[in-house]
Structure formats: structure tokens, C-alpha cells
Design a protein around this motif. Structure first.
Motif, PDB file in Angstrom:
ATOM      1  N   MET A   1       0.833  -1.206   0.000  1.00  0.00           N
ATOM      2  CA  MET A   1       0.000   0.000   0.000  1.00  0.00           C
ATOM      3  C   MET A   1       0.862   1.248   0.000  1.00  0.00           C
ATOM      4  SD  MET A   1      -2.762   1.484   2.763  1.00  0.00           S
ATOM      5  CE  MET A   1      -4.317   1.066   1.966  1.00  0.00           C
ATOM      6  N   ASP A   2       1.882   1.267   0.847  1.00  0.00           N
ATOM      7  CA  ASP A   2       2.759   2.444   0.933  1.00  0.00           C
ATOM      8  C   ASP A   2       3.402   2.769  -0.408  1.00  0.00           C
ATOM      9  OD1 ASP A   2       2.170   2.617   3.594  1.00  0.00           O
ATOM     10  OD2 ASP A   2       4.167   2.076   4.317  1.00  0.00           O
ATOM     11  N   GLU A   3       3.805   1.729  -1.134  1.00  0.00           N
ATOM     12  CA  GLU A   3       4.571   1.942  -2.359  1.00  0.00           C
ATOM     13  C   GLU A   3       3.709   2.154  -3.604  1.00  0.00           C
ATOM     14  OE1 GLU A   3       7.815   2.385  -2.571  1.00  0.00           O
ATOM     15  OE2 GLU A   3       7.984   2.164  -0.405  1.00  0.00           O
ATOM     16  N   TYR A   4       2.541   1.512  -3.686  1.00  0.00           N
ATOM     17  CA  TYR A   4       1.814   1.481  -4.948  1.00  0.00           C
ATOM     18  C   TYR A   4       0.365   1.953  -4.880  1.00  0.00           C
ATOM     19  CZ  TYR A   4       5.890  -1.243  -6.258  1.00  0.00           C
ATOM     20  OH  TYR A   4       7.183  -1.645  -6.491  1.00  0.00           O
ATOM     21  N   CYS A   5      -0.083   2.412  -3.723  1.00  0.00           N
ATOM     22  CA  CYS A   5      -1.417   2.997  -3.630  1.00  0.00           C
ATOM     23  C   CYS A   5      -1.308   4.509  -3.741  1.00  0.00           C
ATOM     24  CB  CYS A   5      -2.109   2.621  -2.321  1.00  0.00           C
ATOM     25  SG  CYS A   5      -2.757   0.955  -2.329  1.00  0.00           S
ATOM     26  N   TYR A   6      -2.201   5.096  -4.541  1.00  0.00           N
ATOM     27  CA  TYR A   6      -2.121   6.527  -4.816  1.00  0.00           C
ATOM     28  C   TYR A   6      -3.375   7.296  -4.427  1.00  0.00           C
ATOM     29  CZ  TYR A   6       1.960   5.120  -7.470  1.00  0.00           C
ATOM     30  OH  TYR A   6       3.180   4.592  -7.821  1.00  0.00           O
ATOM     31  N   GLN A   7      -4.488   6.634  -4.247  1.00  0.00           N
ATOM     32  CA  GLN A   7      -5.727   7.370  -4.020  1.00  0.00           C
ATOM     33  C   GLN A   7      -6.702   6.537  -3.202  1.00  0.00           C
ATOM     34  OE1 GLN A   7      -7.714   8.421  -7.666  1.00  0.00           O
ATOM     35  NE2 GLN A   7      -9.167   9.793  -6.695  1.00  0.00           N
ATOM     36  N   ILE A   8      -7.381   7.183  -2.259  1.00  0.00           N
ATOM     37  CA  ILE A   8      -8.516   6.589  -1.566  1.00  0.00           C
ATOM     38  C   ILE A   8      -9.628   7.636  -1.534  1.00  0.00           C
ATOM     39  CG2 ILE A   8      -7.234   4.976  -0.108  1.00  0.00           C
ATOM     40  CD1 ILE A   8      -7.465   6.997   2.179  1.00  0.00           C
ATOM     41  N   VAL A   9     -10.844   7.166  -1.303  1.00  0.00           N
ATOM     42  CA  VAL A   9     -11.986   8.074  -1.150  1.00  0.00           C
ATOM     43  C   VAL A   9     -12.597   7.811   0.215  1.00  0.00           C
ATOM     44  CG1 VAL A   9     -14.286   8.652  -1.970  1.00  0.00           C
ATOM     45  CG2 VAL A   9     -12.440   8.271  -3.601  1.00  0.00           C
ATOM     46  N   VAL A  10     -12.683   8.868   1.032  1.00  0.00           N
ATOM     47  CA  VAL A  10     -13.197   8.717   2.394  1.00  0.00           C
ATOM     48  C   VAL A  10     -14.205   9.816   2.696  1.00  0.00           C
ATOM     49  CG1 VAL A  10     -11.098   7.605   3.258  1.00  0.00           C
ATOM     50  CG2 VAL A  10     -11.314  10.098   3.363  1.00  0.00           C
ATOM     51  N   ASN A  11     -15.030   9.546   3.674  1.00  0.00           N
ATOM     52  CA  ASN A  11     -15.907  10.585   4.194  1.00  0.00           C
ATOM     53  C   ASN A  11     -15.050  11.609   4.918  1.00  0.00           C
ATOM     54  OD1 ASN A  11     -17.817  12.068   5.905  1.00  0.00           O
ATOM     55  ND2 ASN A  11     -19.277  10.502   5.306  1.00  0.00           N
ATOM     56  N   LYS A  12     -15.238  12.873   4.609  1.00  0.00           N
ATOM     57  CA  LYS A  12     -14.369  13.910   5.156  1.00  0.00           C
ATOM     58  C   LYS A  12     -14.445  14.020   6.671  1.00  0.00           C
ATOM     59  CE  LYS A  12     -17.742  17.569   4.092  1.00  0.00           C
ATOM     60  NZ  LYS A  12     -17.993  18.760   3.234  1.00  0.00           N
ATOM     61  N   LYS A  13     -15.453  13.403   7.284  1.00  0.00           N
ATOM     62  CA  LYS A  13     -15.549  13.461   8.745  1.00  0.00           C
ATOM     63  C   LYS A  13     -14.396  12.724   9.416  1.00  0.00           C
ATOM     64  CE  LYS A  13     -18.571   9.381   9.222  1.00  0.00           C
ATOM     65  NZ  LYS A  13     -19.930   8.907   9.579  1.00  0.00           N
ATOM     66  N   PHE A  14     -13.717  11.833   8.666  1.00  0.00           N
ATOM     67  CA  PHE A  14     -12.589  11.110   9.231  1.00  0.00           C
ATOM     68  C   PHE A  14     -11.279  11.895   9.140  1.00  0.00           C
ATOM     69  CE2 PHE A  14     -15.530   7.654   7.897  1.00  0.00           C
ATOM     70  CZ  PHE A  14     -15.825   7.189   9.174  1.00  0.00           C
ATOM     71  N   LEU A  15     -11.298  13.052   8.501  1.00  0.00           N
ATOM     72  CA  LEU A  15     -10.121  13.915   8.419  1.00  0.00           C
ATOM     73  C   LEU A  15     -10.053  14.822   9.631  1.00  0.00           C
ATOM     74  CD1 LEU A  15     -10.413  15.034   4.683  1.00  0.00           C
ATOM     75  CD2 LEU A  15      -8.851  13.305   5.604  1.00  0.00           C
ATOM     76  N   SER A  16      -8.860  15.275   9.950  1.00  0.00           N
ATOM     77  CA  SER A  16      -8.702  16.252  11.018  1.00  0.00           C
ATOM     78  C   SER A  16      -9.379  17.564  10.623  1.00  0.00           C
ATOM     79  CB  SER A  16      -7.223  16.507  11.285  1.00  0.00           C
ATOM     80  OG  SER A  16      -6.626  17.155  10.161  1.00  0.00           O
ATOM     81  N   LYS A  17      -9.667  18.409  11.596  1.00  0.00           N
ATOM     82  CA  LYS A  17     -10.295  19.701  11.311  1.00  0.00           C
ATOM     83  C   LYS A  17      -9.414  20.541  10.394  1.00  0.00           C
ATOM     84  CE  LYS A  17     -13.114  20.058  15.503  1.00  0.00           C
ATOM     85  NZ  LYS A  17     -13.403  20.844  16.736  1.00  0.00           N
ATOM     86  N   GLU A  18      -8.109  20.435  10.598  1.00  0.00           N
ATOM     87  CA  GLU A  18      -7.182  21.214   9.772  1.00  0.00           C
ATOM     88  C   GLU A  18      -7.272  20.783   8.301  1.00  0.00           C
ATOM     89  OE1 GLU A  18      -5.993  21.344  13.931  1.00  0.00           O
ATOM     90  OE2 GLU A  18      -6.398  19.655  12.566  1.00  0.00           O
TER      91      GLU A  18
END
Length: 444
Positions: A405-422
Motif C-alpha cells: 500500500m505504501d509503495e503502490y497505492c495513490y488514491q482513496i476516497v473517504v468521508n471527510k468526517k474522518f479527516l482532522s479539522k485542519e
């Protein structure tokens, strides 16, 4: 100054080869079995056992067959997973990929025409024009592009618009459709060069789209404006919803606020500082529809938000370079799967940023994360729902190591509520526009 290979150098190369005492054994092994089989490490298969501490029940895998609709399958699969939880639809239930395919093709044609008109004053040798003409349209896409289709056209169950020969094997259609689009580009560029009235150009484009619609209808069938949604759930209870529209179907049976779902990328190249927004010039499908937007973050943040969404019980759309260090039949994606560097005694290491900058890697495929194995709260391997049918991997599911995953994953789609406020605040910034050929614009 150029210099040719000299005979003395060839003699030196031969002596160097013979200095490796194992060279005859390796020559026999590689010539007989190939590079991958000879360099394979069985321990990778042991480490990638398909058992996970978080494992979502998502039903049967789908099969995109001979088409490049992985991004579409992955997106619709995340939605049907939610429908399974809410409405107990059968494990083999699918949303119609043919329906969204039809509209994506029509919208891509219009998007292409608009870009042709916008660049008509540039010579055909210009890099932007050449980029457009290389592939006027294709099967691939990105998350924001399927959202643009759904927001405009909704979705339908596969029973309302089943697969056709051309949706499951799209090469013939794409070849014919791209011929039409390139011919249309010749006409549109001539009209612009002749400085004809804008209305004449618009009328010509409308006729072109009319022809495109007919080609699509013949090849994929005409999309339904209304349909009956009839099914038996997993408990054999009968349900029917009559005369529903595709938009109403999405609102009732999926009901997501699509603005909540955002694209997160890991593009560690120097031209893309982390914690900023990016878009890609000439990348999209629906004119005036949803813009492709990426939030670039470091890999630790990337992994953490994916874990949070899985822990909440929701699967995760993701894009990767699936051909790297992977075994399709075994369903394993692991950096330790092959040791080609040890086989040839050559250092083949290259960083993720260097792979992107030098054309060694980019996003080629989209799938769905449906599980993760956590050890001391850290991911070690991930469960992946592919769209290549049940005959590969473990009933169609793959195992991906965390290092892969670290080497060959480039994109994910998540609900923005899981992101930090910043990071949620960063989502509001005006994105930096990347060149059309930037690797972050690759279509899965």
C-alpha cells in the motif's frame, strides 16, 4: 557525445558474467521458468493469509470482464455494500455498471468536443492537442467522475439495465467511437479556423452528439427513464418499488451526500507539497459537473483515514498500480512477492516519487478495501475486493501488504468526517492545476 558499444566491452561483459559462479544455474532457471516464477518467495504467500481483524461482509465480487470500468465497479460496489446493510439485498445484487457506462461515454464525448474547440487555435503538434488526440475517450475514470455521472443521471439496479456484449468487452466500441471523435475533431478545428459563427459550431457539435447517442444506444441499450425495482431480500421477503427514476432510486436506496466523500492522494513528488489541493487540466467527463479534486497527504495520514472508515463499517474506494509485485491468480499484492534484485544481483530500488516522476508507476486500477488486519493498532495487511470475478484470489478477494500500500497505492476516497479539522479546512482551498499528463491524472 555518443559512443557505441565496442567489442572489447562485450568481452568484458562476458568475463563479468562468468565471474558469477551461479550464472549457469540461474540462466537455466530463468530461461525455463521466467523472471517472476524464478524470483518468487513462498514466504509472501504464508504472510498474506486472508484473515483480518476487521473484515466487512460485502457479498459476492463483481466482474468487469474485458472492459476498463474498474473505477465504476469499485464506486458502485461501495454503494451496494451500504444497500446490503440497509435493505438486506441479496449477496449477488449489483448496481448497473452499463447504465453509468452509457452516460459516461456520452459525457466524455461532449467533454472532448469542448476541449477540441478550446484548443483549436493550437497546432496539432502542440502537446495538449496531441494529448487529446492520443485517446479521445476511454473506459477509465476517477471517483469525482462517477460522482458527476450519478449527480446528473442517478443509478439503477443491474436488473433495469443489464450488461451487453459491448459493455463487457469494450474494445470494439472504443476503437469505433474514438475514430468518430477524431473525425469530429477535424471538422470542429476547421470550423474554428474558418471563424464561422459560434451558433454553427454549436449546431455541428449537437449533431455529433446525436450521432454519439445513437452509437451508444445500439451498443449498450438505451438507459431507462423509469423502472420497477423488484427483488427478494436475503431473507426471501418480496419487495417492489414501481415507476421509480434513477435519481430517486439513488436518493432512496443509497442516499449519500456525495459532497461528503473526498479524494485523498499520496503523491510524494516535489511539485505537490502535502496538505494542499490539486486538480488536473482537461480531466473530467461532465462539462460543468463535479471537478476532480485531490487532497495530497503523507502516507501515515492516508492509511489512518482508511482504517477509520473501515472501523466504522464502511468500505473504501482506492486506486493503485495493480501490476506491480502482484500475483493475479493467488490474489496477492506484496513487495516481498518477488526478489528480482536478488535474482539478477542488481539494485532495482527506486522511490515512490521517482517511480512517478520517471514513468515507472501510476494509478492503473481501482478496487475496494473491505478489511484490514491490525496488530498493536497498526495495519499489516488489507482485504481487497476486486472486480475480476470469483476465479482469482480467494473468491475474488485479494490480500495487500501494508508495505505494498505504501509503495503502490495513490488514491482513496473517504468521508471527510474522518479527516482532522485542519485537513477539512484545506478542502476549501482553490486547487493547484496540474498538467493534463501529470500521473495524478491517470485513469483507473
Amino acid at each position: 557525445m555518443s559512443k557505441a558499444i565496442e567489442h572489447q566491452q562485450l568481452s568484458n561483459f562476458k568475463k563479468s558474467l562468468e565471474s558469477h559462479p551461479e550464472h549457469k544455474v540461474l540462466e537455466r532457471a530463468v530461461t525455463k521458468n521466467g523472471i517472476y516464477t524464478t524470483s518468487a518467495d513462498y514466504r509472501s504467500e504464508v504472510n498474506m493469509t486472508p484473515v483480518f481483524s476487521i473484515d466487512l461482509d460485502t457479498g459476492d465480487v463483481a466482474n468487469q470482464k474485458q472492459s476498463g470500468r474498474c473505477w465504476m465497479f469499485a464506486a458502485l460496489n461501495t454503494m451496494r455494500h451500504d444497500m446490503k446493510n440497509k435493505f438486506n439485498v441479496p449477496k449477488d445484487f449489483e448496481l448497473s455498471q452499463n447504465y453509468t457506462f452509457f452516460w459516461d461515454k456520452l459525457e466524455k464525448a461532449n467533454y472532448f468536443y469542448e476541449n477540441v474547440i478550446a484548443t483549436a487555435d493550437l497546432p496539432t503538434s502542440d502537446r495538449k492537442v496531441a494529448f487529446l488526440m492520443t485517446t479521445p475517450q476511454q473506459d477509465g475514470g476517477q471517483w469525482d467522475m462517477i460522482v458527476a455521472i450519478i449527480e446528473k443521471y442517478g443509478i439503477v439496479p443491474q436488473s433495469a439495465m443489464p450488461e451487453t456484449f459491448n459493455s463487457s468487452a469494450s474494445r470494439e466500441f472504443n476503437s469505433t467511437f474514438n475514430l468518430k471523435l477524431r473525425k469530429d475533431a477535424v471538422t470542429l478545428r476547421k470550423l474554428v479556423a474558418e471563424k464561422v459563427p459560434v451558433k454553427e459550431i454549436e449546431d455541428t457539435k449537437e449533431k455529433m452528439l446525436d450521432d454519439a447517442y445513437r452509437m451508444l444506444a445500439y451498443s449498450f441499450g438505451e438507459p431507462p427513464a423509469h423502472f420497477d425495482f423488484e427483488y427478494r431480500d436475503s431473507d426471501k421477503n418480496y419487495h417492489i418499488d414501481r415507476n421509480i427514476t434513477p435519481i430517486d432510486f439513488f436518493n432512496k436506496y443509497v442516499g449519500w451526500n456525495l459532497d461528503d466523500y473526498v479524494s485523498i492522494i499520496n503523491g510524494p513528488t516535489t511539485d505537490k507539497p502535502y496538505n494542499h489541493m490539486y486538480t488536473v487540466e482537461m480531466l473530467g467527463n461532465v462539462v460543468d459537473g463535479r471537478q476532480v479534486r485531490h487532497l495530497n497527504v503523507d502516507m501515515e495520514t492516508f492509511r489512518n483515514v482508511a482504517v477509520k472508515q473501515l472501523q466504522s463499517g464502511e468500505s473504501v474506494w482506492f486506486g493503485c498500480d495493480v501490476g506491480q509485485s502482484s500475483d493475479r491468480q493467488k490474489g496477492i499484492m506484496d513487495t516481498e512477492l518477488y526478489h528480482k534484485d536478488e535474482l539478477f544481483d542488481i539494485d532495482l530500488s527506486i522511490s515512490k516519487a521517482e517511480r512517478l516522476d520517471y514513468g515507472e508507476s501510476l494509478m492503473t486500477h481501482a478496487m475496494v478495501l473491505t478489511g484490514v488486519d491490525l496488530v498493536d493498532d497498526k495495519p499489516t495487511k488489507w482485504k481487497v475486493e476486486n472486480s475480476w470475478g470469483k476465479k482469482v484470489g480467494t473468491n475474488g478477494f485479494f490480500v495487500m501488504s501494508n508495505d505494498w500500500m505504501d509503495e503502490y497505492c495513490y488514491q482513496i476516497v473517504v468521508n471527510k468526517k474522518f479527516l482532522s479539522k485542519e485537513l477539512q479546512e484545506v478542502l476549501n482551498e482553490e486547487p493547484k492545476v496540474l498538467a493534463p499528463w501529470d500521473p495524478m491524472g491517470a485513469l483507473a
